[in-house]
Write a protein that holds these residues in place. Structure first.
Motif, PDB file in Angstrom:
ATOM      1  N   GLY A  59     -11.334  -1.540   4.166  1.00  0.00           N
ATOM      2  CA  GLY A  59     -10.703  -1.690   2.953  1.00  0.00           C
ATOM      3  C   GLY A  59      -9.187  -1.435   3.346  1.00  0.00           C
ATOM      4  O   GLY A  59      -8.209  -1.714   2.407  1.00  0.00           O
ATOM      5  N   GLY A  60      -8.863  -0.394   3.949  1.00  0.00           N
ATOM      6  CA  GLY A  60      -7.656   0.119   4.239  1.00  0.00           C
ATOM      7  C   GLY A  60      -6.683  -0.859   5.003  1.00  0.00           C
ATOM      8  O   GLY A  60      -5.557  -0.571   4.824  1.00  0.00           O
ATOM      9  N   VAL A  61      -7.041  -1.797   5.445  1.00  0.00           N
ATOM     10  CA  VAL A  61      -6.428  -3.035   6.021  1.00  0.00           C
ATOM     11  C   VAL A  61      -5.540  -3.569   5.076  1.00  0.00           C
ATOM     12  O   VAL A  61      -4.465  -3.862   5.362  1.00  0.00           O
ATOM     13  CB  VAL A  61      -7.487  -3.788   6.813  1.00  0.00           C
ATOM     14  CG1 VAL A  61      -6.599  -5.052   7.051  1.00  0.00           C
ATOM     15  CG2 VAL A  61      -8.016  -3.436   8.009  1.00  0.00           C
ATOM     16  N   CYS A  62      -6.187  -3.876   3.983  1.00  0.00           N
ATOM     17  CA  CYS A  62      -5.370  -4.719   3.018  1.00  0.00           C
ATOM     18  C   CYS A  62      -4.286  -3.975   2.331  1.00  0.00           C
ATOM     19  O   CYS A  62      -3.104  -4.424   2.367  1.00  0.00           O
ATOM     20  CB  CYS A  62      -6.287  -4.995   1.608  1.00  0.00           C
ATOM     21  SG  CYS A  62      -7.466  -5.944   2.258  1.00  0.00           S
ATOM     22  N   VAL A  63      -4.059  -2.450   2.195  1.00  0.00           N
ATOM     23  CA  VAL A  63      -3.333  -1.951   1.654  1.00  0.00           C
ATOM     24  C   VAL A  63      -2.346  -1.352   2.832  1.00  0.00           C
ATOM     25  O   VAL A  63      -1.155  -1.763   2.533  1.00  0.00           O
ATOM     26  CB  VAL A  63      -3.887  -0.476   0.991  1.00  0.00           C
ATOM     27  CG1 VAL A  63      -2.549   0.306   0.294  1.00  0.00           C
ATOM     28  CG2 VAL A  63      -4.752  -0.904  -0.279  1.00  0.00           C
ATOM     29  N   GLY A  64      -2.865  -1.018   3.845  1.00  0.00           N
ATOM     30  CA  GLY A  64      -2.152  -0.276   5.100  1.00  0.00           C
ATOM     31  C   GLY A  64      -1.202  -1.333   5.939  1.00  0.00           C
ATOM     32  O   GLY A  64      -0.421  -1.181   6.623  1.00  0.00           O
ATOM     33  N   ALA A  65      -1.854  -2.685   5.724  1.00  0.00           N
ATOM     34  CA  ALA A  65      -1.265  -3.800   6.409  1.00  0.00           C
ATOM     35  C   ALA A  65      -0.480  -4.914   5.527  1.00  0.00           C
ATOM     36  O   ALA A  65       0.358  -5.680   5.919  1.00  0.00           O
ATOM     37  CB  ALA A  65      -2.158  -4.591   7.462  1.00  0.00           C
ATOM     38  N   GLY A  66      -0.730  -4.911   4.213  1.00  0.00           N
ATOM     39  CA  GLY A  66      -0.157  -5.734   3.369  1.00  0.00           C
ATOM     40  C   GLY A  66      -0.762  -7.139   3.326  1.00  0.00           C
ATOM     41  O   GLY A  66      -0.139  -8.207   3.545  1.00  0.00           O
ATOM     42  N   ILE A  67      -2.114  -7.264   3.527  1.00  0.00           N
ATOM     43  CA  ILE A  67      -2.698  -8.567   3.373  1.00  0.00           C
ATOM     44  C   ILE A  67      -3.803  -8.461   2.095  1.00  0.00           C
ATOM     45  O   ILE A  67      -4.284  -7.364   1.862  1.00  0.00           O
ATOM     46  CB  ILE A  67      -3.368  -9.135   4.659  1.00  0.00           C
ATOM     47  CG1 ILE A  67      -4.368  -8.055   5.145  1.00  0.00           C
ATOM     48  CG2 ILE A  67      -2.330  -9.495   5.691  1.00  0.00           C
ATOM     49  CD1 ILE A  67      -5.649  -8.630   5.879  1.00  0.00           C
ATOM     50  N   GLY A  68      -4.320  -9.773   1.864  1.00  0.00           N
ATOM     51  CA  GLY A  68      -5.413  -9.865   0.833  1.00  0.00           C
ATOM     52  C   GLY A  68      -6.739  -9.963   1.629  1.00  0.00           C
ATOM     53  O   GLY A  68      -6.672 -10.134   2.794  1.00  0.00           O
TER      54      GLY A  68
ATOM     55  N   ILE B 255       3.033  -1.894  13.595  1.00  0.00           N
ATOM     56  CA  ILE B 255       2.759  -0.712  13.002  1.00  0.00           C
ATOM     57  C   ILE B 255       2.832  -0.927  11.446  1.00  0.00           C
ATOM     58  O   ILE B 255       3.992  -0.890  11.035  1.00  0.00           O
ATOM     59  CB  ILE B 255       3.531   0.465  13.568  1.00  0.00           C
ATOM     60  CG1 ILE B 255       3.279   0.603  15.298  1.00  0.00           C
ATOM     61  CG2 ILE B 255       3.047   1.753  12.866  1.00  0.00           C
ATOM     62  CD1 ILE B 255       4.106   1.612  15.608  1.00  0.00           C
ATOM     63  N   GLY B 256       2.060  -0.895  10.636  1.00  0.00           N
ATOM     64  CA  GLY B 256       1.992  -1.224   9.348  1.00  0.00           C
ATOM     65  C   GLY B 256       2.540  -0.265   8.539  1.00  0.00           C
ATOM     66  O   GLY B 256       2.570   1.121   8.903  1.00  0.00           O
ATOM     67  N   ASN B 257       2.663  -0.679   7.277  1.00  0.00           N
ATOM     68  CA  ASN B 257       3.398   0.392   6.010  1.00  0.00           C
ATOM     69  C   ASN B 257       2.219   1.217   5.832  1.00  0.00           C
ATOM     70  O   ASN B 257       2.761   2.621   5.453  1.00  0.00           O
ATOM     71  CB  ASN B 257       3.467  -0.518   4.621  1.00  0.00           C
ATOM     72  CG  ASN B 257       2.073  -1.187   4.396  1.00  0.00           C
ATOM     73  OD1 ASN B 257       1.671  -2.227   4.673  1.00  0.00           O
ATOM     74  ND2 ASN B 257       1.451  -0.321   3.381  1.00  0.00           N
ATOM     75  N   GLY B 258       1.002   1.327   5.968  1.00  0.00           N
ATOM     76  CA  GLY B 258       0.122   2.277   5.843  1.00  0.00           C
ATOM     77  C   GLY B 258      -0.017   3.545   6.782  1.00  0.00           C
ATOM     78  O   GLY B 258      -0.593   4.519   6.654  1.00  0.00           O
TER      79      GLY B 258
ATOM     80  N   ALA C 168       6.686   1.944   5.953  1.00  0.00           N
ATOM     81  CA  ALA C 168       6.043   2.994   6.580  1.00  0.00           C
ATOM     82  C   ALA C 168       6.827   4.311   6.316  1.00  0.00           C
ATOM     83  O   ALA C 168       8.098   4.407   6.276  1.00  0.00           O
ATOM     84  CB  ALA C 168       5.828   2.934   8.082  1.00  0.00           C
ATOM     85  N   HIS C 169       5.938   5.316   6.131  1.00  0.00           N
ATOM     86  CA  HIS C 169       6.397   6.661   5.816  1.00  0.00           C
ATOM     87  C   HIS C 169       7.065   7.450   7.038  1.00  0.00           C
ATOM     88  O   HIS C 169       6.140   7.356   7.854  1.00  0.00           O
ATOM     89  CB  HIS C 169       5.832   7.642   4.630  1.00  0.00           C
ATOM     90  CG  HIS C 169       5.966   7.176   3.491  1.00  0.00           C
ATOM     91  ND1 HIS C 169       6.432   8.123   2.416  1.00  0.00           N
ATOM     92  CD2 HIS C 169       5.608   5.769   2.665  1.00  0.00           C
ATOM     93  CE1 HIS C 169       6.607   7.164   1.336  1.00  0.00           C
ATOM     94  NE2 HIS C 169       6.064   6.158   1.573  1.00  0.00           N
ATOM     95  N   VAL C 170       8.026   8.453   6.927  1.00  0.00           N
ATOM     96  CA  VAL C 170       8.322   9.219   8.080  1.00  0.00           C
ATOM     97  C   VAL C 170       7.906  10.497   8.182  1.00  0.00           C
ATOM     98  O   VAL C 170       7.979  11.102   6.907  1.00  0.00           O
ATOM     99  CB  VAL C 170       9.894   8.965   8.219  1.00  0.00           C
ATOM    100  CG1 VAL C 170      10.515   9.759   9.449  1.00  0.00           C
ATOM    101  CG2 VAL C 170      10.406   7.697   8.255  1.00  0.00           C
ATOM    102  N   ILE C 171       7.416  10.962   9.315  1.00  0.00           N
ATOM    103  CA  ILE C 171       7.084  12.289   9.429  1.00  0.00           C
ATOM    104  C   ILE C 171       8.246  13.170   9.655  1.00  0.00           C
ATOM    105  O   ILE C 171       9.254  12.966  10.592  1.00  0.00           O
ATOM    106  CB  ILE C 171       5.971  12.498  10.431  1.00  0.00           C
ATOM    107  CG1 ILE C 171       4.491  11.797  10.060  1.00  0.00           C
ATOM    108  CG2 ILE C 171       5.423  13.967  10.758  1.00  0.00           C
ATOM    109  CD1 ILE C 171       3.477  11.901  10.962  1.00  0.00           C
ATOM    110  N   MET C 172       8.475  14.113   8.850  1.00  0.00           N
ATOM    111  CA  MET C 172       9.491  15.036   9.105  1.00  0.00           C
ATOM    112  C   MET C 172       9.350  16.467   9.711  1.00  0.00           C
ATOM    113  O   MET C 172       8.224  16.839   9.791  1.00  0.00           O
ATOM    114  CB  MET C 172      10.512  15.369   7.918  1.00  0.00           C
ATOM    115  CG  MET C 172      10.963  14.197   6.991  1.00  0.00           C
ATOM    116  SD  MET C 172      11.839  13.054   7.876  1.00  0.00           S
ATOM    117  CE  MET C 172      13.396  13.937   7.972  1.00  0.00           C
ATOM    118  N   PRO C 173      10.296  17.301  10.326  1.00  0.00           N
ATOM    119  CA  PRO C 173       9.795  18.592  10.991  1.00  0.00           C
ATOM    120  C   PRO C 173       9.057  19.347  10.030  1.00  0.00           C
ATOM    121  O   PRO C 173       8.291  20.182  10.393  1.00  0.00           O
ATOM    122  CB  PRO C 173      11.047  19.173  11.375  1.00  0.00           C
ATOM    123  CG  PRO C 173      12.133  18.223  11.359  1.00  0.00           C
ATOM    124  CD  PRO C 173      11.569  16.788  10.402  1.00  0.00           C
TER     125      PRO C 173
END
Ligand code: IMP
Length: 428
Positions: free
Chosen positions: A245-254, A68-71, A102-107
């Motif tokens: 294109g979201g793959v590169c940012v959201g998973a951290g690959i070129g 589960i990637g950073n995006g 990855a960011h956390v969803i809060m209540p």
């Protein structure tokens, strides 16, 4: 190159879960790169139905690495419930890793999602109310809480305090709503932290190691092109980037690490939530598709709006993501139709439109240019070779391919793994 992206070309719910599940068998690593538990993927394995929201569909094969990637935005309570749910059904989750970035969803994200929708009134987006938008808002405002912060009790206490004070003020002043108790939320989330800790990793680092070692990687998109924050039907979009294109940012690959891009196309069109939909059907044909296709949301249970296949939408998706092949799903839902229409373009004020309109006002007013084709009126669910499909079914698919300018790679005629025709091997 051994990496394949599977992404949606329409407004979501194209059946990506089934295609990802099918291709995951050949992959070593399966990666989610955007969205959160607003997604809902239904996968049928051995007659059993699994509904996944956050876990990559590859989890259903034992022994795969699932990232589960950073995006992605993660609601820890939901993720833990999903992990325990699949474990209880005999699934091995030891290959799961979640990004420390990855960011956390809060209540308060969930409550704000609801409050903001109410406040929008007639202009509501129709969100899934899972807190996705508010979580991405905090990420972009640079006040969000990441998994790495959650793993550090001291750091978490600090960032939570700052956030909860600000959000409680916002909830009270803007929406006259009660806020959250700091100690209660802290205790709840620190308990999640301990359960999630074994899964936390630098997924971008691990992914690049896997790619360098020649492993096969499958990127699993959620939502779809027309829900993309930049390229979709803004503001009726989600808050992430489902396009390739979201793959590169959201998973951290070129970008050079992406091999093939597969665009999943449902054989007709659906949409949940608000916003223009040029080929929408408001008649008995739309109702027939909804009932025969069980077009009700996996995540929210809402009835989906149904319409004719819009090749103009698919062509737009093809250009934005550089799609190599289409995976066409749910062809069998159209088996009973006498005639079918494909939208091959739009006119606006009598003039043909070349580009996909950015203005929603224009999109709401375009006239779809339809071509009518004869249906095949026979059961396709047992067909396993493309050549064996009825001639009219092949004509329908080939007209789509021509109008969308994308080759056909996969055709699916049912929810099961074996109801899949492969015209091109994606990992070859
Ligand atoms: P959000 O992602 O919950 O903020 O919702 C924004 C828009 O995206 C709404 O129109 C939702 O219905 C739509 N949406 C979000 N996730 C999905 C999905 O997985 N399938 C289809 N539509 C989705």
């Amino acid at each position: 190159m051994g990496s394949v992206v599977v992404m949606g070309t329409q407004w979501g719910d194209e059946g990506k879960g089934k295609i990802v599940d099918y291709l995951a068998e050949q992959a070593d690593v399966v990666v989610r790169y955007q969205g959160g538990n607003n997604a809902g993927h239904t996968v049928v394995v051995g007659g059993e139905e699994f509904k996944l929201h956050l876990l990559p569909s590859g989890i259903l094969y034992n022994g795969k690495t699932c990232l589960i990637g950073n995006g992605v935005v993660i609601d820890p309570g939901v993720l833990l419930k999903e992990i325990k749910g699949v474990q209880a059904r005999g699934i091995d989750t030891s290959g799961l890793k979640i990004s420390n970035r990855a960011h956390v969803i809060m209540p308060y994200h969930r409550l704000l999602d609801e409050a903001e929708e109410i406040a929008r009134g007639d202009f509501k987006i129709g969100t899934t109310k899972r807190g996705i938008g508010p979580c991405y808002m905090d990420k972009n405002s640079r006040c969000g809480i990441r998994i790495v912060d959650l793993m550090d009790a001291e750091e978490f206490a600090l960032v939570l305090k700052r956030n909860i004070e600000a959000k409680n003020r916002l909830l009270k002043c803007m929406y006259d709503m009660d806020g959250f108790d700091y100690e209660t939320v802290k205790a709840e989330y620190l308990a999640y932290a301990e359960q999630l800790r074994p899964y936390v990793a630098d997924t971008s680092y691990e992914l690049n190691e896997s790619i360098d070692a020649g492993e096969k990687v499958l990127f699993e998109g959620a939502q779809a092109t027309l829900l993309d924050l930049d390229h979709g039907t803004y503001p009726y979009v989600t808050s992430s980037h489902p396009i390739a294109g979201g793959v590169c940012v959201g998973a951290g690959i070129g970008p050079t690490k992406i091999g093939k891009v597969v665009g999943v196309v449902k054989a007709y069109t659906t949409r949940v939530g608000e916003g223009p939909f040029p080929s929408e059907l408001h008649d008995a044909v739309g109702d027939h598709i909804r009932e025969r296709g069980h077009e009700y949301g996996t995540t929210t249970g809402r009835p989906r709006r149904c319409g004719w296949l819009d090749a103009r939408v698919v062509r737009y998706a093809g250009k934005l993501s550089g799609i190599d092949y289409m995976a066409i799903t749910r062809l069998d839902i159209l088996d009973e139709m006498k005639t079918l229409k494909i939208c091959v373009g739009y006119t606006y004020k009598g003039q043909p439109l070349n580009e996909f309109p950015a203005s929603l006002k224009v999109l709401a007013e375009v006239e779809p240019v339809y071509e009518e084709l004869p249906g095949w009126q026979s059961d396709t669910t047992a067909i396993r070779r493309y050549e064996d499909l009825p001639l009219n079914a092949r004509r329908y698919l080939e007209r789509l391919s021509e109008a969308a300018e994308i080759k056909i790679g996969i055709v699916s005629v049912g929810p099961r793994r074996d109801q899949t025709m492969i015209l091109h091997e994606m990992f070859a």
